[in-house]
Design a protein around this motif. Structure first.
Motif, PDB file in Angstrom:
ATOM      1  N   SER A   1      10.424 -13.834 -17.931  1.00 33.23           N
ATOM      2  CA  SER A   1       9.579 -14.456 -16.857  1.00 33.23           C
ATOM      3  C   SER A   1       9.958 -14.103 -15.809  1.00 33.23           C
ATOM      4  O   SER A   1       9.100 -14.074 -15.155  1.00 33.23           O
ATOM      5  CB  SER A   1       9.100 -16.160 -17.325  1.00 33.23           C
ATOM      6  N   ILE A   2      10.887 -14.327 -15.478  1.00 31.30           N
ATOM      7  CA  ILE A   2      11.653 -14.140 -14.172  1.00 31.30           C
ATOM      8  C   ILE A   2      11.674 -13.185 -13.979  1.00 31.30           C
ATOM      9  O   ILE A   2      11.278 -12.308 -12.846  1.00 31.30           O
ATOM     10  CB  ILE A   2      13.000 -15.154 -14.157  1.00 31.30           C
ATOM     11  N   LEU A   3      12.001 -12.205 -14.783  1.00 24.67           N
ATOM     12  CA  LEU A   3      12.101 -10.615 -14.235  1.00 24.67           C
ATOM     13  C   LEU A   3      10.061 -10.333 -14.094  1.00 24.67           C
ATOM     14  O   LEU A   3       9.851  -9.623 -13.426  1.00 24.67           O
ATOM     15  CB  LEU A   3      12.835 -10.325 -15.427  1.00 24.67           C
ATOM     16  N   LEU A   4       9.590 -10.521 -15.082  1.00 21.75           N
ATOM     17  CA  LEU A   4       8.157 -10.320 -14.897  1.00 21.75           C
ATOM     18  C   LEU A   4       7.454 -10.906 -13.741  1.00 21.75           C
ATOM     19  O   LEU A   4       6.530 -10.231 -12.817  1.00 21.75           O
ATOM     20  CB  LEU A   4       7.431 -10.701 -16.154  1.00 21.75           C
ATOM     21  N   LEU A   5       7.713 -11.775 -13.460  1.00 21.59           N
ATOM     22  CA  LEU A   5       7.500 -12.813 -12.039  1.00 21.59           C
ATOM     23  C   LEU A   5       7.963 -11.728 -10.981  1.00 21.59           C
ATOM     24  O   LEU A   5       7.500 -11.425  -9.659  1.00 21.59           O
ATOM     25  CB  LEU A   5       7.957 -14.360 -11.725  1.00 21.59           C
ATOM     26  N   THR A   6       8.905 -11.486 -11.139  1.00 21.51           N
ATOM     27  CA  THR A   6       9.642 -11.025  -9.566  1.00 21.51           C
ATOM     28  C   THR A   6       9.226  -9.336  -9.501  1.00 21.51           C
ATOM     29  O   THR A   6       8.462  -8.849  -8.208  1.00 21.51           O
ATOM     30  CB  THR A   6      11.361 -10.678  -9.752  1.00 21.51           C
ATOM     31  N   LEU A   7       8.887  -8.603 -10.724  1.00 19.33           N
ATOM     32  CA  LEU A   7       8.127  -7.302 -10.751  1.00 19.33           C
ATOM     33  C   LEU A   7       6.898  -7.540 -10.233  1.00 19.33           C
ATOM     34  O   LEU A   7       6.376  -6.541  -9.616  1.00 19.33           O
ATOM     35  CB  LEU A   7       8.222  -6.871 -12.362  1.00 19.33           C
ATOM     36  N   LEU A   8       6.038  -8.434 -11.341  1.00 27.15           N
ATOM     37  CA  LEU A   8       4.345  -8.660 -10.560  1.00 27.15           C
ATOM     38  C   LEU A   8       4.234  -9.072  -9.216  1.00 27.15           C
ATOM     39  O   LEU A   8       3.930  -8.405  -8.979  1.00 27.15           O
ATOM     40  CB  LEU A   8       4.524  -9.583 -11.164  1.00 27.15           C
ATOM     41  N   SER A   9       5.552  -9.976  -8.426  1.00 24.14           N
ATOM     42  CA  SER A   9       5.487 -10.251  -7.010  1.00 24.14           C
ATOM     43  C   SER A   9       5.362  -8.517  -6.317  1.00 24.14           C
ATOM     44  O   SER A   9       4.697  -8.640  -5.274  1.00 24.14           O
ATOM     45  CB  SER A   9       6.524 -11.248  -6.473  1.00 24.14           C
ATOM     46  N   THR A  10       6.166  -7.683  -6.481  1.00 25.05           N
ATOM     47  CA  THR A  10       6.543  -6.571  -6.192  1.00 25.05           C
ATOM     48  C   THR A  10       5.192  -5.532  -6.295  1.00 25.05           C
ATOM     49  O   THR A  10       4.844  -5.178  -5.552  1.00 25.05           O
ATOM     50  CB  THR A  10       8.261  -5.522  -7.107  1.00 25.05           C
ATOM     51  N   VAL A  11       4.937  -5.859  -7.773  1.00 20.37           N
ATOM     52  CA  VAL A  11       3.530  -4.630  -7.954  1.00 20.37           C
ATOM     53  C   VAL A  11       2.703  -5.320  -7.077  1.00 20.37           C
ATOM     54  O   VAL A  11       1.973  -3.989  -6.476  1.00 20.37           O
ATOM     55  CB  VAL A  11       3.097  -4.740  -9.149  1.00 20.37           C
ATOM     56  N   ILE A  12       2.598  -6.448  -6.737  1.00 20.11           N
ATOM     57  CA  ILE A  12       1.243  -6.942  -6.421  1.00 20.11           C
ATOM     58  C   ILE A  12       1.094  -6.516  -4.439  1.00 20.11           C
ATOM     59  O   ILE A  12       0.240  -5.987  -4.051  1.00 20.11           O
ATOM     60  CB  ILE A  12       1.277  -8.611  -6.586  1.00 20.11           C
ATOM     61  N   VAL A  13       2.080  -6.787  -3.916  1.00 16.87           N
ATOM     62  CA  VAL A  13       2.626  -6.796  -2.500  1.00 16.87           C
ATOM     63  C   VAL A  13       2.259  -4.696  -2.872  1.00 16.87           C
ATOM     64  O   VAL A  13       1.607  -4.082  -1.075  1.00 16.87           O
ATOM     65  CB  VAL A  13       3.480  -7.055  -2.350  1.00 16.87           C
ATOM     66  N   MET A  14       2.964  -4.151  -3.368  1.00 18.49           N
ATOM     67  CA  MET A  14       2.915  -3.298  -3.705  1.00 18.49           C
ATOM     68  C   MET A  14       0.794  -1.870  -3.956  1.00 18.49           C
ATOM     69  O   MET A  14       0.726  -1.235  -2.977  1.00 18.49           O
ATOM     70  CB  MET A  14       3.988  -2.242  -4.515  1.00 18.49           C
ATOM     71  N   ILE A  15       0.672  -3.206  -4.594  1.00 19.26           N
ATOM     72  CA  ILE A  15      -0.851  -2.755  -4.659  1.00 19.26           C
ATOM     73  C   ILE A  15      -1.495  -2.794  -3.524  1.00 19.26           C
ATOM     74  O   ILE A  15      -3.077  -2.379  -2.857  1.00 19.26           O
ATOM     75  CB  ILE A  15      -1.519  -3.480  -5.449  1.00 19.26           C
ATOM     76  N   MET A  16      -1.695  -3.986  -3.127  1.00 15.14           N
ATOM     77  CA  MET A  16      -2.399  -4.679  -1.892  1.00 15.14           C
ATOM     78  C   MET A  16      -2.142  -3.365  -0.630  1.00 15.14           C
ATOM     79  O   MET A  16      -2.748  -3.081   0.213  1.00 15.14           O
ATOM     80  CB  MET A  16      -1.821  -6.096  -1.823  1.00 15.14           C
ATOM     81  N   TYR A  17      -0.453  -3.758  -0.456  1.00 17.75           N
ATOM     82  CA  TYR A  17      -0.898  -1.955   0.843  1.00 17.75           C
ATOM     83  C   TYR A  17      -0.901  -1.347   0.270  1.00 17.75           C
ATOM     84  O   TYR A  17      -1.620  -0.227   1.415  1.00 17.75           O
ATOM     85  CB  TYR A  17       1.360  -1.895   1.112  1.00 17.75           C
ATOM     86  N   THR A  18      -0.955  -0.416  -1.059  1.00 16.23           N
ATOM     87  CA  THR A  18      -1.142   0.719  -1.197  1.00 16.23           C
ATOM     88  C   THR A  18      -2.906   0.788  -1.049  1.00 16.23           C
ATOM     89  O   THR A  18      -3.896   2.131  -0.292  1.00 16.23           O
ATOM     90  CB  THR A  18      -1.221   1.270  -2.440  1.00 16.23           C
ATOM     91  N   TYR A  19      -3.152  -0.162  -1.389  1.00 14.96           N
ATOM     92  CA  TYR A  19      -4.947  -0.918  -1.068  1.00 14.96           C
ATOM     93  C   TYR A  19      -5.411  -0.705   0.586  1.00 14.96           C
ATOM     94  O   TYR A  19      -6.127   0.294   0.985  1.00 14.96           O
ATOM     95  CB  TYR A  19      -5.678  -1.971  -1.601  1.00 14.96           C
ATOM     96  N   THR A  20      -5.094  -0.979   1.366  1.00 12.22           N
ATOM     97  CA  THR A  20      -4.711  -0.926   2.685  1.00 12.22           C
ATOM     98  C   THR A  20      -4.560   0.242   2.809  1.00 12.22           C
ATOM     99  O   THR A  20      -5.133   0.938   3.898  1.00 12.22           O
ATOM    100  CB  THR A  20      -3.625  -2.207   3.662  1.00 12.22           C
ATOM    101  N   VAL A  21      -3.396   1.040   2.683  1.00 11.08           N
ATOM    102  CA  VAL A  21      -2.810   2.498   2.934  1.00 11.08           C
ATOM    103  C   VAL A  21      -3.812   3.449   2.828  1.00 11.08           C
ATOM    104  O   VAL A  21      -4.544   4.466   3.893  1.00 11.08           O
ATOM    105  CB  VAL A  21      -2.093   2.632   3.378  1.00 11.08           C
ATOM    106  N   ASN A  22      -4.572   3.075   1.327  1.00 11.71           N
ATOM    107  CA  ASN A  22      -5.385   3.932   0.979  1.00 11.71           C
ATOM    108  C   ASN A  22      -7.159   3.912   1.758  1.00 11.71           C
ATOM    109  O   ASN A  22      -7.879   5.317   2.441  1.00 11.71           O
ATOM    110  CB  ASN A  22      -5.786   3.690  -0.277  1.00 11.71           C
ATOM    111  N   ILE A  23      -7.664   2.739   2.448  1.00 15.95           N
ATOM    112  CA  ILE A  23      -9.176   2.302   3.099  1.00 15.95           C
ATOM    113  C   ILE A  23      -8.557   3.079   4.890  1.00 15.95           C
ATOM    114  O   ILE A  23      -8.824   3.479   5.143  1.00 15.95           O
ATOM    115  CB  ILE A  23      -8.449   1.216   3.319  1.00 15.95           C
TER     116      ILE A  23
END
Length: 558
Positions: free
Chosen positions: A10-32
């Motif tokens: 759960s902790i590992l998934l939470l850390t990974l999920l937080s990183t992925v969410i930040v990367m997805i949001m940044y990727t979305y911003t960069v793609n825009i």
């Protein structure tokens, strides 16, 4: 396995999920941002290309207007009658027209040549390479490229003369040279003519671009597309000239234009990965201090669940979990003492209940058999009496072994087959079908599980209906359970009677009700426990259908 490490994961998934969410949001911003920049580049290049084409069309239209103005000149109007003039007037007229066309050519910014062919005297007026007459079949007013002379030419035919206007392709190259900014590489393209490149172009790239772009130009006047050449994406803009019919094409390496933004994106991804690795170090620390003790406790609980009550936790964590370990060991010791006192008493009580329920069936069946023998003796059917006697002896040999309450389904079906054989001797209209998969015949089942149900089908279903005579026994394996169905084409029951019967077999046994169905239902619950039981309903044959079901056993996890 996953349950044991749920906190860690759960902790590992939470850390990974937080990183992925930040990367997805940044990727979305960069793609825009990339899309916005690409759209701006595309719009700017297309506007610059549009200006180039408008400038080209303007110059070509000016040349067309020169031909139109020349045709309106009064001296040009004398050409249809030049053949009747004397030599002096002909020479004077041709010289005047030559001077006029020469002045008009210089009045335009483009290098061009204007000449007139007088068909009456078969002579070109003006500077024309060669002395050939105008080609036949040429559409008037259409610009064509002479690949040999590298000249664009248009003819306008009138009565007695033809006006010819030409300009070199260098005019187009000069336009392309002025349009070059940065890494773009404009050129002119026509499907039926060679490509006209600017003087600094890489013709190899333009040819490769055209191989991808040509199929996309059909029916389009202007537009933008992204084409890939040797792994490099190019933003290609094109626009068709209204006057020449040529496409002005401009392409730009898209990756080079967007490289700064892409480089920033990669740097951010590297930073995210480093943050994730740092989070992993923290998670591993928590794993050793928290998750490992939890796993140790879960392992002890699982061993208790599987009956290993002698297990004790001897691990030392040097933290608050040591207190939990001590409490667990005390609890396991108390449970072990309690189990030793209660387990034997429960086993004895359970076996006594099974033998009691099984014994209740035997008299019920014996009463029916003796009544049948009595009837067959009165009727003089010695064969049926003999068969009944022999099968009754086999039956009691089978059922009186109370030390073995369980048997194989195959043996249980053998008793059913003997019973139905006897009934077939009594009723000629009776027939039966048994369809059980081979894989089910080795299943352990309680003794006398099926025979009472078959007996009910014969006695209460088929005997009470004149045209009835079929008993069918089928077995089916499903994903999570087994099913045995006994059905007949006998009298059957109403929905209300079936519902009442289902409710009665779930209640304690009473003296006013038959014990066969209740007995079988109780034995199913004792032997197979949860998710087992009996269903009663209408049969597709027309009578009653009774289905016994129980869950398939699962392997216990280590």
């Amino acid at each position: 396995m996953i349950k044991q490490y749920r906190t860690f994961f759960s902790i590992l998934l939470l850390t990974l999920l937080s990183t992925v969410i930040v990367m997805i949001m940044y990727t979305y911003t960069v793609n825009i941002s990339l899309k916005t920049v690409r759209d701006d580049i595309q719009s700017n290049n297309l506007n610059r290309l549009r200006f180039l084409v408008i400038n080209l069309d303007h110059n070509v239209k000016q040349l067309n207007m020169l031909a139109t103005a020349l045709q309106a000149d009064t001296k040009v109007g004398l050409l249809p009658s030049i053949d009747i003039m004397d030599s002096y007037d002909q020479v004077r007229l041709t010289m005047d027209l030559s001077d006029k066309m020469h002045l008009q050519s210089f009045s335009e910014g483009w290098d061009n040549q204007i000449s007139i062919y007088a068909s009456r005297i078969n002579q070109w007026i003006g500077s024309v390479p060669g002395q050939h007459s105008p080609p036949t079949g040429v559409t008037s007013g259409v610009w064509t490229l002479d690949p040999a002379l590298r000249l664009f030419t248009t003819y306008r035919s009138y009565n007695g003369y033809t006006i010819r206007v030409t300009f070199p392709e260098n005019n187009l190259k000069e336009i392309l040279d002025r349009a070059m900014i940065g890494n773009n590489d404009p050129f002119f393209f026509h499907p039926d003519n060679p490509v006209i490149n600017n003087r600094l172009t890489n013709s190899g790239n333009s040819d490769k671009i055209l191989s991808q772009l040509s199929p996309l130009l059909a029916g389009r006047q202007e537009g933008s597309d992204v084409v890939s050449v040797e792994g490099t994406n190019y933003l290609v803009n094109f626009m068709k000239s209204e006057t020449l019919g040529w496409y002005a094409v401009d392409y730009l390496p898209l990756d080079e234009a967007l490289q700064p933004i892409v480089r920033t994106k990669y740097f951010f991804y590297i930073a995210c990965i480093m943050l994730f690795l740092a989070g992993m170090v923290i998670v591993l620390f928590l794993y050793r201090k928290v998750q490992v003790p939890i796993i140790t406790l879960l392992k002890g609980v699982r061993l208790l669940k599987h009956g290993n009550f002698s297990h004790r936790i001897k691990k030392v964590s040097r933290n608050e979990f040591d207190l939990l370990y001590d409490n667990f060991n005390d609890m396991a010791e108390q449970i072990e003492d309690l189990i030793e006192k209660v387990f034997k008493e429960k086993i004895v009580s359970r076996e006594a209940m099974i033998k009691q329920l099984q014994a209740q069936i035997n008299p019920h069946f014996l009463y029916n058999c003796l009544f049948f023998i009595n009837n067959m003796t009165r009727l003089g059917n010695d064969v049926a009496v003999t068969a009944m006697t022999q099968n009754l002896a086999e039956y009691f040999r089978y059922t009186t072994r109370l030390d073995e309450p369980m048997t194989l389904l195959e043996k249980e079906l053998g008793v059913v087959d003997n019973y139905l054989t006897i009934q077939c001797l009594r009723m000629e209209r009776l027939r039966y079908e048994i369809d059980i998969p081979e894989s089910m015949k080795r299943l352990p089942v309680p003794k006398l599980l099926i025979q009472p149900l078959v007996e009910n089908s014969v006695i209460h279903g088929i005997e009470n209906k004149q045209r009835a005579g079929l008993v069918r026994i089928t077995g089916r394996e499903e994903e999570n359970r087994y099913r045995l169905t006994i059905e007949d084409d006998g009298k059957g029951m109403t929905d209300k009677d079936i519902q009442t019967l289902l409710e009665r077999i779930k209640q304690p046994l009473e003296d006013t009700m038959g014990c066969a169905l209740w007995n079988i239902h109780q034995r199913m619950l004792i032997h197979f426990e949860e998710l087992s039981g009996m269903d009663i309903g209408h049969s597709a044959l027309g009578g009653l259908s009774v289905t016994l079901y129980w869950t398939r056993p699962k392997r216990q996890e280590d």
